[in-house]
Design an enzyme around this catalytic site. Sequence first.
Site: not given
Length: 511
Positions: A81, A168, A222-224, A228
């Site tokens: 493009c 695209h 954070s536990g996420g 981890t």
Amino acid sequence: MPNKVIIIDYGSQVTQLIARRVREAGIYSEIHPCTVKASEVAAMKPQAIILSGGPASVGSKDAPVLDRGFFELGVPVLGICYGMQLIADGLGGRLSRSETREYGPAELTLTAASPLWEGLPETTKVWMSHGDKVMTPPPGFSVIGRTPTLDVAAMACDEKKIYAVQFHPEVHHTVLGTTIINNFLFRICGLVPDWTMTSFVDRVVKEMAAKVGDRQVICALSGGIDSTVVAVLLHRAIGKNLHCIFVDNGLLRKNEVEEVRHLLGDNLDLNLTVVDASERFLSRLKGVDDPEKKRKIIGHTFIEIFDEESKKIPHVDFLAQGTLYPDVIESTSAKGPSAVIKSHHNVGGLPDHMKLSLIEPLRELFKDEVRQLGRELGLPEYLVSRQPFPGPGLAIRIIGDVTKEKADILRLADFIFRDELSKSREAQNLSQFFAVLTNTRSVGVMGDGRTYDHTLALRAVTTDDFMTADWARIPYDILDCISTRIVNEVPGVNRIVYDITSKPPATIEWE
Ligand code: XMP
């Protein structure tokens, strides 16, 4: 080092998709803003360069310009493009200005054989989004494709290995876009796929071990999934020299503390400190009902605790963070300033005296690549496919002031909502779902008595990127079951409503 493709970003909304497609082909790619110099790109030693699209008109005021040095690096170049128009203009072709944009599907007809077209039929559907167009290709280029409105929809100079398409190929609507990108990577650049999660893990673990040596690293969990995965990767690299801190702010979901302790501390044997700071958070939030104030208080308190805890560990030199690739691009790309809708809470604002060097092993990855990596590292599926949970936790799902009682009510209701959605398998169709404790009480009747209790809202959305989202059409029967269970099992709730607003105009979280 693995193969590398450098993508120069001229401001298209879909530049990230180019990076995705290249990585999906098994080749590592990086996006750099269009202000990067050819000499800097040369130092990155790429095997190919892709020039992205962009909204500007070549040569207009403030339009990004082309560094012609890109063509001197001896590597193939693909222009998409705006990238095609830059190539045409920069190498002696001719453009024509247009005030109107052509936007949408078009039929591409291949007008000459090209390695870029290998495996394509003579005509194929492509996606257009452009204003200006190329009238005459530069000397040495030949036209290789046209559409009903564009005589030069694609052009190529095989000798210099420069290729350009006006459409695209990176978007799904270009039906054979992946084939075109793969042709560029494999047939034209001669690359061999070498970007796999296993190779990534090996490389990062080696790099981290070399960088850190026998020094100490702290990591806020954070536990996420992101933090981890960072912790597990670093654990592989440096073992017990990694110190993980998990702060219980009293605003976590049901069972969250136990799950983190069990998985990371017991199963994975990480050096984990769980700090119970729920009272400190809740007392600071007492009487505060402004959403931004809540977010700031939580952010500051988190940093304070993190600072206190890290002082207990001697000689810490590094802080590990789960920064992802989209965060990196957002801060480096030539994007304009955007309005602050919500101040997100993370560990970015550490006090100066901590002076820790950052370690960000996920800087190269997209979210779903982090999930793939989590699987590669053997993390359980419930964690890998976990939905996002905001840093300020339940505080921004309790409208009005936050108390322990309200947090307990919400925790239980939210658990039931999630439990039912998982059991009914509806959860797999959703991107994020949670309960919100509204600041409204209403009259109800239970047994023979009048109640005047909380109204709870359920929120469930589908989204690809969390920037926009649609409310989820959960079947009524499932909603009915959830509503009945919550009202029966959660004392203090007598009415359930379902949030049917999309983002925009609403946001996903209520605060
Ligand atoms: P909104 O509410 O802005 O949320 O539509 C978009 C996504 O971001 C999550 N979110 C946060 N995540 N810290 C986080 O780590 C935060 O402060 C925060 N606020 C919102 C939200 O859960 C959703 O997935």
